[in-house]
Design a protein around this motif. Sequence first.
Motif, mmCIF file in Angstrom:
data_model
loop_
_atom_site.group_PDB
_atom_site.id
_atom_site.type_symbol
_atom_site.label_atom_id
_atom_site.label_comp_id
_atom_site.label_asym_id
_atom_site.label_seq_id
_atom_site.Cartn_x
_atom_site.Cartn_y
_atom_site.Cartn_z
ATOM 1 N N HIS A 1 -14.528 9.007 55.006
ATOM 2 C CA HIS A 1 -13.620 9.738 55.882
ATOM 3 C C HIS A 1 -13.331 11.162 55.407
ATOM 4 C CE1 HIS A 1 -9.724 10.620 57.971
ATOM 5 N NE2 HIS A 1 -10.561 10.412 58.959
ATOM 6 N N ASP B 1 -14.427 14.135 57.756
ATOM 7 C CA ASP B 1 -13.341 14.941 58.285
ATOM 8 C C ASP B 1 -13.586 16.420 58.009
ATOM 9 O OD1 ASP B 1 -11.154 13.971 59.745
ATOM 10 O OD2 ASP B 1 -9.790 14.839 58.261
ATOM 11 N N ARG C 1 -20.375 -3.418 61.693
ATOM 12 C CA ARG C 1 -18.949 -3.063 61.590
ATOM 13 C C ARG C 1 -18.742 -1.582 61.342
ATOM 14 N NH1 ARG C 1 -17.075 -6.165 56.924
ATOM 15 N NH2 ARG C 1 -17.854 -4.364 55.797
ATOM 16 N N GLY D 1 -23.163 6.059 65.926
ATOM 17 C CA GLY D 1 -23.048 6.179 67.379
ATOM 18 C C GLY D 1 -21.935 7.113 67.814
ATOM 19 N N HIS D 2 -21.309 7.762 66.853
ATOM 20 C CA HIS D 2 -20.289 8.752 67.210
ATOM 21 C C HIS D 2 -20.521 10.116 66.552
ATOM 22 C CE1 HIS D 2 -16.690 10.976 67.751
ATOM 23 N NE2 HIS D 2 -16.430 10.935 66.482
ATOM 24 N N TYR D 3 -20.626 10.160 65.237
ATOM 25 C CA TYR D 3 -20.729 11.457 64.558
ATOM 26 C C TYR D 3 -22.095 12.100 64.784
ATOM 27 C CZ TYR D 3 -16.340 10.946 62.023
ATOM 28 O OH TYR D 3 -15.004 10.829 61.704
ATOM 29 N N THR E 1 -25.419 -0.893 69.426
ATOM 30 C CA THR E 1 -24.315 0.071 69.326
ATOM 31 C C THR E 1 -24.799 1.495 69.079
ATOM 32 O OG1 THR E 1 -22.697 -1.553 68.589
ATOM 33 C CG2 THR E 1 -22.299 0.720 67.924
ATOM 34 N N ARG F 1 -19.398 8.909 73.662
ATOM 35 C CA ARG F 1 -19.489 8.918 72.197
ATOM 36 C C ARG F 1 -20.957 9.004 71.754
ATOM 37 N NH1 ARG F 1 -20.092 4.481 68.802
ATOM 38 N NH2 ARG F 1 -18.311 5.071 67.570
ATOM 39 N N PHE G 1 -9.978 1.433 62.572
ATOM 40 C CA PHE G 1 -9.498 2.727 62.074
ATOM 41 C C PHE G 1 -9.509 3.635 63.300
ATOM 42 C CE2 PHE G 1 -9.933 5.663 58.157
ATOM 43 C CZ PHE G 1 -9.382 6.740 58.806
ATOM 44 N N ASN H 1 -9.064 6.816 65.703
ATOM 45 C CA ASN H 1 -9.217 8.268 65.593
ATOM 46 C C ASN H 1 -9.773 8.711 64.246
ATOM 47 O OD1 ASN H 1 -8.048 8.847 68.229
ATOM 48 N ND2 ASN H 1 -6.177 8.055 67.315
ATOM 49 N N HIS H 2 -10.860 8.080 63.860
ATOM 50 C CA HIS H 2 -11.498 8.399 62.577
ATOM 51 C C HIS H 2 -11.897 9.871 62.537
ATOM 52 C CE1 HIS H 2 -14.648 8.130 59.409
ATOM 53 N NE2 HIS H 2 -13.945 7.113 58.971
ATOM 54 N N ASN H 3 -12.265 10.423 63.661
ATOM 55 C CA ASN H 3 -12.647 11.834 63.741
ATOM 56 C C ASN H 3 -11.439 12.643 64.195
ATOM 57 O OD1 ASN H 3 -13.781 14.337 64.303
ATOM 58 N ND2 ASN H 3 -15.701 13.440 65.035
ATOM 59 N N GLY I 1 -13.817 7.569 71.628
ATOM 60 C CA GLY I 1 -15.007 7.027 70.969
ATOM 61 C C GLY I 1 -15.026 7.242 69.475
ATOM 62 N N CYS I 2 -13.875 7.546 68.885
ATOM 63 C CA CYS I 2 -13.820 7.829 67.441
ATOM 64 C C CYS I 2 -13.163 6.696 66.671
ATOM 65 C CB CYS I 2 -13.043 9.091 67.162
ATOM 66 S SG CYS I 2 -13.301 10.388 68.339
ATOM 67 N N ILE J 1 -13.324 3.368 64.641
ATOM 68 C CA ILE J 1 -14.377 2.693 63.872
ATOM 69 C C ILE J 1 -13.803 1.417 63.252
ATOM 70 C CG2 ILE J 1 -16.102 2.959 62.049
ATOM 71 C CD1 ILE J 1 -16.552 5.116 64.050
ATOM 72 N N PRO J 2 -14.534 0.317 63.372
ATOM 73 C CA PRO J 2 -14.026 -0.947 62.824
ATOM 74 C C PRO J 2 -13.916 -0.921 61.294
ATOM 75 C CG PRO J 2 -15.868 -1.329 64.343
ATOM 76 C CD PRO J 2 -15.799 0.144 64.083
ATOM 77 N N VAL J 3 -13.021 -1.738 60.790
ATOM 78 C CA VAL J 3 -12.894 -1.904 59.333
ATOM 79 C C VAL J 3 -12.881 -3.394 58.987
ATOM 80 C CG1 VAL J 3 -11.694 0.263 58.855
ATOM 81 C CG2 VAL J 3 -10.369 -1.758 59.509
ATOM 82 N N LYS J 4 -13.096 -3.654 57.715
ATOM 83 C CA LYS J 4 -13.042 -5.019 57.164
ATOM 84 C C LYS J 4 -11.726 -5.707 57.509
ATOM 85 C CE LYS J 4 -15.446 -4.534 52.744
ATOM 86 N NZ LYS J 4 -15.575 -3.046 52.726
ATOM 87 N N MET K 1 -13.860 -7.188 65.036
ATOM 88 C CA MET K 1 -15.163 -6.523 65.039
ATOM 89 C C MET K 1 -15.820 -6.681 63.673
ATOM 90 S SD MET K 1 -15.010 -3.223 67.486
ATOM 91 C CE MET K 1 -13.426 -2.618 66.908
ATOM 92 N N PHE L 1 -17.628 -3.349 70.231
ATOM 93 C CA PHE L 1 -19.039 -3.134 69.888
ATOM 94 C C PHE L 1 -19.821 -4.449 69.821
ATOM 95 C CE2 PHE L 1 -17.031 0.606 67.702
ATOM 96 C CZ PHE L 1 -17.528 1.564 68.567
#
Lengths: 466, 466, 466
Positions: free
Chosen positions: B337, B341, B363, B370-372, B400, C64, C307, C309-311, C323-324, C326-329, C356, C383
């Motif tokens: 991140h 960022d 995950r 698929g985004h950045y 994805t 995205r 997570f 709004n990762h971007n 589209g920003c 992102i899945p987390v554990k 996810m 996803f």
Amino acid sequence: MLSDNVLMPIDKSTRDIALEIYNHIKDLPIVSPHGHTDPAWFDENKPFENPVELLIKPDHYIFRMFYSQGLRLEDFGISRKDGKEVETDPKKIWHKVAENWYIFRGTQVGLWFDAQLKNVFGYNKAFTPETADELYDHIDNCLKKKEFLPREICKRFNIEVIATTDNVGDTLEHHRNIANSDFKCKVVPTFRPDTVTNPELHPVHKHIKSLAKQLDTEINSYEKFLKVLKERREFFIANGATASDHGVTVPRTYDLEKSECKDLFKKVLTNTASSKEKRIFCGQMITEMAKMATDDGLVMQLHAGVFRNHNSRIQRKFGNDKGCDIPVKCDYVNGLHPLLDKVGNNRNFRIVLFTMDETTYTRELAPLAGHYPSVFLGPPWWFNDSAEGMKRFRHAVTETAGFYNCSGFIDDTRALLSIPVRHDIARRVDAAYLAEMVQIGRLSKADALEVAYDLTYTQSKKIFNL
Amino acid sequence: MLSDNVLMPIDKSTRDIALEIYNHIKDLPIVSPHGHTDPAWFDENKPFENPVELLIKPDHYIFRMFYSQGLRLEDFGISRKDGKEVETDPKKIWHKVAENWYIFRGTQVGLWFDAQLKNVFGYNKAFTPETADELYDHIDNCLKKKEFLPREICKRFNIEVIATTDNVGDTLEHHRNIANSDFKCKVVPTFRPDTVTNPELHPVHKHIKSLAKQLDTEINSYEKFLKVLKERREFFIANGATASDHGVTVPRTYDLEKSECKDLFKKVLTNTASSKEKRIFCGQMITEMAKMATDDGLVMQLHAGVFRNHNSRIQRKFGNDKGCDIPVKCDYVNGLHPLLDKVGNNRNFRIVLFTMDETTYTRELAPLAGHYPSVFLGPPWWFNDSAEGMKRFRHAVTETAGFYNCSGFIDDTRALLSIPVRHDIARRVDAAYLAEMVQIGRLSKADALEVAYDLTYTQSKKIFNL
Amino acid sequence: MLSDNVLMPIDKSTRDIALEIYNHIKDLPIVSPHGHTDPAWFDENKPFENPVELLIKPDHYIFRMFYSQGLRLEDFGISRKDGKEVETDPKKIWHKVAENWYIFRGTQVGLWFDAQLKNVFGYNKAFTPETADELYDHIDNCLKKKEFLPREICKRFNIEVIATTDNVGDTLEHHRNIANSDFKCKVVPTFRPDTVTNPELHPVHKHIKSLAKQLDTEINSYEKFLKVLKERREFFIANGATASDHGVTVPRTYDLEKSECKDLFKKVLTNTASSKEKRIFCGQMITEMAKMATDDGLVMQLHAGVFRNHNSRIQRKFGNDKGCDIPVKCDYVNGLHPLLDKVGNNRNFRIVLFTMDETTYTRELAPLAGHYPSVFLGPPWWFNDSAEGMKRFRHAVTETAGFYNCSGFIDDTRALLSIPVRHDIARRVDAAYLAEMVQIGRLSKADALEVAYDLTYTQSKKIFNL
């Protein structure tokens, strides 16, 4: 009998190869290096009571699913700790099971049950409310026949060796009786010290005291504790044991200074250890057991990654092992590092790893087994001991670890009559997997037949010194 | 030659489509944007010594498996750091390999080896103790022929471009010599600064001093350190580099204040940084490299998630890269991140992510790619660079991230002769995967052919600016 | 129409069974227990504007991916927060989409889109730059017809019940209007209190104040806050709601002392809570909602592990849901323990879990659902709501949890016209999966047909009280 096509490849030419492989291994003797059958069965050779006592009440795989659908454990005859009444009529329980049996569609339990009906009891109809009575009577009649006595079952299904799991303080008298009898099947104990080594799950301070009392000694120092454990291991070995077994919440080991160990032991013995200290003690004891194994050669089995008794209400009402244990994430790479750094290269040491965290197959377990001479992989365990689970395991680990760093199938069951069907399912899955390898040109058929034989028979005997 | 059916779909109609796709791509030039071949090979074009020096001793994939089965590394000729004797007779080593070759059944290494015998050496029998001598002599004879010289191999297998991996201080003279020669294959260096940027794995304080000395300068401040790195990147770019490569234990990045960076750098330079500070410095340097990449356009490759030298005894006895590196869990979402960022939206920045933690495919990695606009996925790496691993990758990420956020195949190898077979295997797996997509109506055959072409040829050239 | 073979087994005999199962369920009414359609559509029944407003601009799945390939969101008409100009010509946007549509090859979005063209709009050509104009006009014409009004779409595709997702303070007037109209499809609200219960993602202190103002009351204590929430739940129930929905970063719950809750609430209300306190408050609120559910019976949906709004740059420029995310554990086993320990055995409580993080399927979710009477599994989400994702889900969870601890398919979409195709895809995947179970002897065909029916229709109605 279970149809030949069960779990076999759908494609005809692949299925033909799979069947050839399966026929090559299906009648091989059963080697069962780890499980929870009761040695008294084989010693006393008494008949099993009735279908419910045999198949339903001891099987947490079954009643946990009924509970998940809102049914009451009491209605399946599961005893309450407060002694309050539960259903005792086996026929009523059997009907309750039959009415709700549809929830097992597609499950591994459903497959085991169906296969037992067909292969063990020779009953070929489906289990439904309509057939419930007939089936009950059919099984009940079977159980009264000589051929359903424990020793006869072993004979009939060609069980060559079966390991039980036995508490550190066990007298192992059943095992001695069996060894001195004319029973051909080898029944060996397995050294399980968890009640005195794992304070996360057991009141270790109490059990150490009981063990001392039983042995007519005192256990008041870490050195003495280790000495007693060493002697118990020797006692087990003298009675046929070739392996130890260890259950831990997470696979985290330590290799601490002697002084730290002594301090920890004091706290554990006086029941003043914190949660963290209990976990460290448990991890240190795994390493101690591994160190002893380099001397006495007991093969170490590590069953890791379970949050025991997740449902505390059920534990309070019904006790342990009631289907409330839930797997958790494991980290074998960092967790086993202290142990492997200590003894991982020792030629006399073997550790067989089990997991319910499938994410560790390709990332951790296959790479570890494909490097350390001491590390072997146990087959898929518990919830993953299923047709799909076994298939996923082979696909995940074989390319990195090969076949020869893996133990053969392990049934890990307390249900004697399920043993032949569990091994049969594993043999089918392996045959199907190997046939596909042949079809896509990754194995010659000759090699596939040899691998199948080794996975079914040779590997477990070799790894567990059986 | 490897049979057409190898790794192909078993179903006839699907296989026909797969073969059509495979035939469309199998002879395309090889683009190899990341690997560890020695540029001296292509510069000097000397013959390889013998089968053991070529195929066994440099290959930790192979001898780690022998070690896992209780065999000694010394018996395979692996040199000890203490200089003690190891086996030197290549024929003896070759026989040891042959006797134990069965452990590679079903493995990726077994497949690579078999494919090399067939496709590179034209030897079509299995490798067994019986064929060992014949095979040794066959390969040995081959190696003496002109067509097995490094440059001829590149020509014969249509290697269009190959990237090596080169230390920050490398003179790159071999690359210049090659560029000035009539060798048609493009051999480009890759900027790898780990020895001075990753204090977790390297004695960075020593290497920074050596680098300064070599460059005849002083590196006594963070600013100067960054300046030197920038200049080294420029030097690499001037010598053909289009990418950098970074190996880290976990993919954790930072974007710290300048003052913090300066403090950290001081500690690293004086070798007084704590473990945690080393990790932070390493993560900060990844971000610094990314920032420089937004200027100079080097494509960043991040190889993350390895516990290096897990077996410290082997490291002490034999050194690094002896098959003791074990993958660990990764967290790309939180870990990257800070970096993303900072520069993740920059149009001049590209980062290609590699992992051995397959749990991150659906995950984390596919959603990020698929985004950045800057994020691309490298193909399955190391233990996952296998037929099944590649298949799992496609199944996991395509839905994805699509195909166009993925690089083409990357062999990442130090074994020149395995390059054609590795690419061939990847092409087969992709053809098989795409054929199934066609069969279930998810891709038209025309699209599948185009995708296959792009994954084999276009994508890597585009993403790595080759 | 989408070909019968799409997503079906390739093997002919298996496909025949799959088609028999599919034909048994394909025309069953659609039950949609969770989604994000706008209730105003069904109340006002106005036509959709044009192809771009309908299919492109609201769909973060689509733009995205364009962004990931270096294209600008502005070019697809996505509004900027600073009001700066973006593309407004729908035909230009549509052409931009068409030119870049190839990046969706092999993706789930590509499949949904293709299926919509065929099954909803009756357009059978591929979407390419060449067909772009024709297709635009075709869709545009469709949208002007009565049969493409929202209510007609529901009728045509046999949508029996559809749940919207509505903020805690919503007036639900559209739902009341619909209920009082002659529209046959049931449109029910879902109680979503995140804006006042999840301070990790929302400025909860502001929203609590607005809510209080709107309700003409004061919310100045934890007790009052809970009372208001309880009343809002009742208001939702009175307007047809049968479920609540909760989005959290990680599935971590708490069961704190009242005094701790009060302190936390004060901090949250004054916006002085630390990050950690915000997370704890959020987890405590999940437990509070669960406790209320034991009284009022709202079925709890937990969407965990993102997570948001990762971007941050995209969030600043374009806002949320771009589209920003992102899945987390996730860790459901430890995380949900406090909640399940409190109410997990309650007969009036149901919680449906979404993830996810596919690693939790076999390790955590199936074991939890196969034990707790309150726990059910939602289908693959976001996803993972894809053909492969659904297949992986069935393979992973069925053997342990069976079919009857799983909800039926949930579309979770804001795209009305994609609802029929999403349900159709799920039905195909289930049919294919069940057919394979039949072929390998794990289910009788009769059972498979019944399971298919239950998964398509019965299970969601039962679990969500619809």
